[in-house]
Design an enzyme around this catalytic site. Structure first.
Site, PDB file in Angstrom:
ATOM      1  CB  SER A  48      -0.965  -0.031   1.192  1.00  0.00           C
ATOM      2  OG  SER A  48      -1.861   1.051   1.164  1.00  0.00           O
TER       3      SER A  48
ATOM      4  CG  HIS B   3      -6.265  -0.719   0.705  1.00  0.00           C
ATOM      5  ND1 HIS B   3      -5.752  -0.167  -0.456  1.00  0.00           N
ATOM      6  CD2 HIS B   3      -5.285  -0.604   1.627  1.00  0.00           C
ATOM      7  CE1 HIS B   3      -4.525   0.250  -0.232  1.00  0.00           C
ATOM      8  NE2 HIS B   3      -4.218   0.012   1.021  1.00  0.00           N
TER       9      HIS B   3
END
Length: 313
Positions: A89, A199
């Site tokens: 990420s 997310h």
């Protein structure tokens, strides 16, 4: 040696991270001091040594990027050209910066804003995340889809390994998903200490703000392959992929497998923890050499390993 870099993501942070590196390594200290200048505050005082700020997304994200790049810079004189890089990420920004797709100054400026956007979105849309340990990830996804069909807001968020899938969403809906998964036979789930459901669609406002923020940004082609969590493959269109990243699931396991399939045989994680190195053991097994650099002791170990590897070539 075909070297693959692993760049830590949010959640790896801890109070005092990198303090011994800062005190001992001039290139690391130079990187952190430059980050402080760019951010407008002293990173070591404001973030690294603050029990409160180290937990806040808006502070954590630039601190992890700076630490990862500080380690990279400090090892640059003994490190071979990487064959690939992969970040979890936030760590994708570190990987792209190391590969020259964006400058350090550009990466820090974007991450400063990205962290603030995600902090605000998480505060406005509180969520919960839970790691589900099972090798039947299709069962987890199917369970969530059934709940979504009834209006519940709970989603797959992080495919960390082939037997660890993090789910996230509205707290009550995540709790309902946990109950359904327990009934379906899943016995091990762990709640994560996070400030938002990253997310997932709960972060849409942050994604919209980042889209505006990146409108005028340009990115270079990386000098070595960088693998995307969002696609599970090498980055192609950097900007488009980064825009999808905030609300899309991460596929770290698939991306790491792709990097190893392309020939990487040695992995080094840069950042505050060894989480990705542990993930790697579960994903690609013991045949791939795995190291991490998170403090001065591990830095010296990896530096000695890299020097020895060069001498045997």
């Amino acid at each position: 040696m075909k070297l693959g870099l692993l760049m830590s993501g949010q959640g790896a942070q801890q109070v005092g991270m990198g303090a011994d590196l800062y005190a001992s390594l001039p290139k690391y200290q130079e990187t952190i001091d430059h980050a402080s200048e760019l951010l407008g505050y002293d990173m070591m005082t404001t973030i690294v040594n603050s029990e409160d700020n180290i937990k806040q997304t808006k502070y954590t994200q630039p601190a992890i990027l700076a630490m990862s790049m500080g380690i990279y810079n400090a090892l640059s004189d003994v490190m071979p050209e990487p064959a690939g890089a992969l970040g979890l990420s936030l760590g994708e920004y570190s990987a792209l910066t190391a590969a020259g797709s964006m400058t350090f100054e550009q990466g820090m400026a974007i991450i400063k804003d990205r962290g603030a956007y995600m902090q605000a979105a998480g505060d406005a849309n509180p969520g919960k995340m839970v790691a589900v340990m099972t090798d039947d990830q299709d069962l987890v996804v199917a369970t969530l889809e059934k709940l979504q069909a009834t209006g519940k807001r709970v989603y797959p968020a992080n495919f960390n390994t082939f037997n660890q899938l993090v789910i996230g969403g509205i707290e009550a809906d995540v709790d309902e998903a946990m109950a359904a998964l327990t009934e379906a036979g899943v016995s091990r789930m762990v709640e994560l200490p996070v400030s938002g459901a990253f997310h997932t669609p709960l972060l849409q406002t942050a994604a919209d703000q980042l889209a505006d923020r990146l409108t005028d940004e340009t990115f270079s082609a990386p000098t070595f392959a960088v693998y995307s969590n969002t696609t599970g493959q090498k980055f192609d269109d950097v900007k488009a992929t980064l825009l999808k990243q905030i609300t899309s699931p991460t596929y770290f396991a698939q991306a790491l497998q792709a990097m190893v399939d392309d020939g990487v045989d040695t992995l080094i994680e840069f950042g505050p923890s060894d989480t990705l190195m542990k993930f790697a053991k579960k994903i690609v097994g013991k045949d791939i050499k795995r190291y991490c650099v998170k403090d001065l002791a591990s830095f010296n170990e990896v530096r000695d390993m890299l020097i020895a590897a060069q001498e045997t070539v």
